[in-house]
Design a protein around this motif. Structure first.
Motif, short mmCIF file in Angstrom:
data_model
loop_
_atom_site.label_atom_id
_atom_site.label_comp_id
_atom_site.label_asym_id
_atom_site.label_seq_id
_atom_site.Cartn_x
_atom_site.Cartn_y
_atom_site.Cartn_z
N ALA A 26 16.72 0.52 5.81
CA ALA A 26 17.26 0.76 4.48
C ALA A 26 17.88 -0.50 3.89
N ALA A 27 18.60 -1.26 4.72
CA ALA A 27 19.20 -2.52 4.26
C ALA A 27 18.12 -3.53 3.90
N LEU A 28 17.07 -3.58 4.70
CA LEU A 28 15.96 -4.51 4.45
C LEU A 28 15.28 -4.18 3.13
N LEU A 29 15.00 -2.90 2.91
CA LEU A 29 14.33 -2.49 1.68
C LEU A 29 15.25 -2.67 0.47
N SER A 30 16.53 -2.41 0.66
CA SER A 30 17.48 -2.60 -0.43
C SER A 30 17.55 -4.06 -0.85
N GLU A 31 17.49 -4.94 0.12
CA GLU A 31 17.50 -6.37 -0.19
C GLU A 31 16.26 -6.75 -0.99
N ARG A 32 15.14 -6.15 -0.66
CA ARG A 32 13.92 -6.41 -1.41
C ARG A 32 14.02 -5.89 -2.84
N ASN A 52 8.27 5.66 2.05
CA ASN A 52 7.62 6.90 2.46
C ASN A 52 6.88 6.72 3.79
N LEU A 53 6.14 5.63 3.92
CA LEU A 53 5.37 5.39 5.14
C LEU A 53 6.26 5.21 6.37
N VAL A 54 7.30 4.41 6.23
CA VAL A 54 8.15 4.11 7.39
C VAL A 54 8.89 5.36 7.85
N VAL A 55 9.46 6.12 6.91
CA VAL A 55 10.20 7.32 7.31
C VAL A 55 9.26 8.35 7.93
N TRP A 56 8.07 8.49 7.37
CA TRP A 56 7.07 9.42 7.92
C TRP A 56 6.68 9.01 9.34
N ALA A 57 6.37 7.73 9.52
CA ALA A 57 5.96 7.24 10.84
C ALA A 57 7.10 7.31 11.85
N GLU A 58 8.30 7.04 11.39
CA GLU A 58 9.46 7.12 12.29
C GLU A 58 9.61 8.52 12.87
N ALA A 59 9.39 9.53 12.02
CA ALA A 59 9.51 10.91 12.49
C ALA A 59 8.45 11.25 13.53
N LYS A 112 17.88 -13.08 -14.46
CA LYS A 112 16.79 -13.31 -13.52
C LYS A 112 15.47 -12.79 -14.10
N PRO A 113 14.34 -13.27 -13.57
CA PRO A 113 13.05 -12.78 -14.05
C PRO A 113 12.89 -11.28 -13.79
N GLU A 114 12.21 -10.61 -14.70
CA GLU A 114 12.00 -9.17 -14.56
C GLU A 114 11.05 -8.89 -13.40
N PRO A 115 11.37 -7.95 -12.52
CA PRO A 115 10.49 -7.65 -11.39
C PRO A 115 9.21 -6.97 -11.88
N HIS A 116 8.15 -7.14 -11.14
CA HIS A 116 6.87 -6.51 -11.48
C HIS A 116 6.92 -5.04 -11.09
N ASP A 117 6.34 -4.17 -11.93
CA ASP A 117 6.41 -2.75 -11.62
C ASP A 117 5.68 -2.39 -10.33
N GLU A 118 4.62 -3.14 -10.00
CA GLU A 118 3.89 -2.86 -8.76
C GLU A 118 4.76 -3.11 -7.53
N ASP A 119 5.66 -4.07 -7.63
CA ASP A 119 6.56 -4.34 -6.51
C ASP A 119 7.45 -3.13 -6.24
N THR A 120 7.91 -2.48 -7.30
CA THR A 120 8.73 -1.28 -7.13
C THR A 120 7.90 -0.15 -6.53
N LEU A 121 6.67 0.01 -6.99
CA LEU A 121 5.81 1.06 -6.44
C LEU A 121 5.54 0.82 -4.96
N PHE A 122 5.29 -0.43 -4.60
CA PHE A 122 5.07 -0.76 -3.19
C PHE A 122 6.30 -0.43 -2.35
N ALA A 123 7.48 -0.67 -2.91
CA ALA A 123 8.73 -0.37 -2.18
C ALA A 123 8.84 1.12 -1.89
N ILE A 124 8.49 1.97 -2.85
CA ILE A 124 8.55 3.42 -2.64
C ILE A 124 7.49 3.86 -1.64
N VAL A 125 6.31 3.26 -1.72
CA VAL A 125 5.27 3.57 -0.74
C VAL A 125 5.72 3.19 0.66
#
Length: 216
Positions: free
Chosen positions: A203-209, A169-176, A153-166
């Motif tokens: 978590a399943a949604l982000l894992s799929e991404r 962080n945002l969702v877990v912080w806001a959930e709390a 498969k095509p190599e994922p863009h590094d920014e996509d991975t960074l966005f996933a980590i961001v």
């Protein structure tokens, strides 16, 4: 016969090495944070818990703000180490996103650091430095690249991975902070079971991404 009290006798204090004293103070401050939120972390109360004077807390951390900032730095270092352990324990070709979510949730929700960061941010605090989770993002991105290469498969863009980590962080912080009120707005229950189902869904949604594109 009335009791005779020697008021000149020195008050018993626990003497510790400087490093041990700092650790004991931070441990006591974190216990108060978990039990009562940021407003419960006060120099006088922490000093009493540790068995030292207020002046001793000020000596190590200057003031209450310095104590709270030190708490945040320690929590950040601990989270960084825990996430790296989680990433290192994962299969080289995939990262357990749900495990990462649980690690971050322990810091933000269970240990109350989401409330502390929100409270301090409203008071004008801004974090110093950058890139605390950069190494984790690189490790996750290497796993994504390996997974994509193994499946042609095509190599994922590094920014996509960074966005996933961001996003994590945002969702877990806001959930709390506002998870219950957010679910209430759409008529959902605010019990912990529903909160856990939401985080599992996320978590399943982000894992799929993160991993899904390589499987398609």
């Amino acid at each position: 016969m009335p009791e005779i009290v020697n008021r000149d006798a020195p008050e018993l204090r626990i003497r510790r090495a400087p490093q041990d004293a700092r650790r004991a103070i931070l441990d006591a401050a974190e216990r108060r944070l978990i039990a009562g939120g940021p407003q419960a972390v006060r120099v006088q109360l922490v000093a009493r818990d540790v068995g030292i004077t207020d002046a001793a807390v000020h000596y190590h951390f200057r003031n209450r703000r310095g104590l709270l900032e030190a708490l945040l730095r320690r929590a950040g270092q601990r989270l960084r180490n825990e996430l790296m352990e989680t990433v290192a324990a994962c299969d080289p070709g995939a990262v357990d996103i749900a495990a990462l979510v649980r690690r971050v949730q322990d810091t933000y929700d269970t240990r109350q650091y989401a409330r502390l960061t929100a409270w301090m941010s409203l008071a004008g605090w801004r974090p110093r430095g950058a890139g605390m989770l950069r190494a984790h993002a690189k490790a996750i991105h290497r796993a994504r690249r390996a997974q994509a290469a193994a499946r042609g498969k095509p190599e994922p863009h590094d920014e996509d991975t960074l966005f996933a980590i961001v996003l994590l962080n945002l969702v877990v912080w806001a959930e709390a902070l506002i998870g219950d009120s957010s679910r209430r707005m759409v008529g959902m229950p605010t019990d912990r079971a529903t909160a856990h189902r939401f985080m599992d869904w996320f978590a399943a949604l982000l894992s799929e991404r993160v991993h899904g594109s390589a499987r398609q």
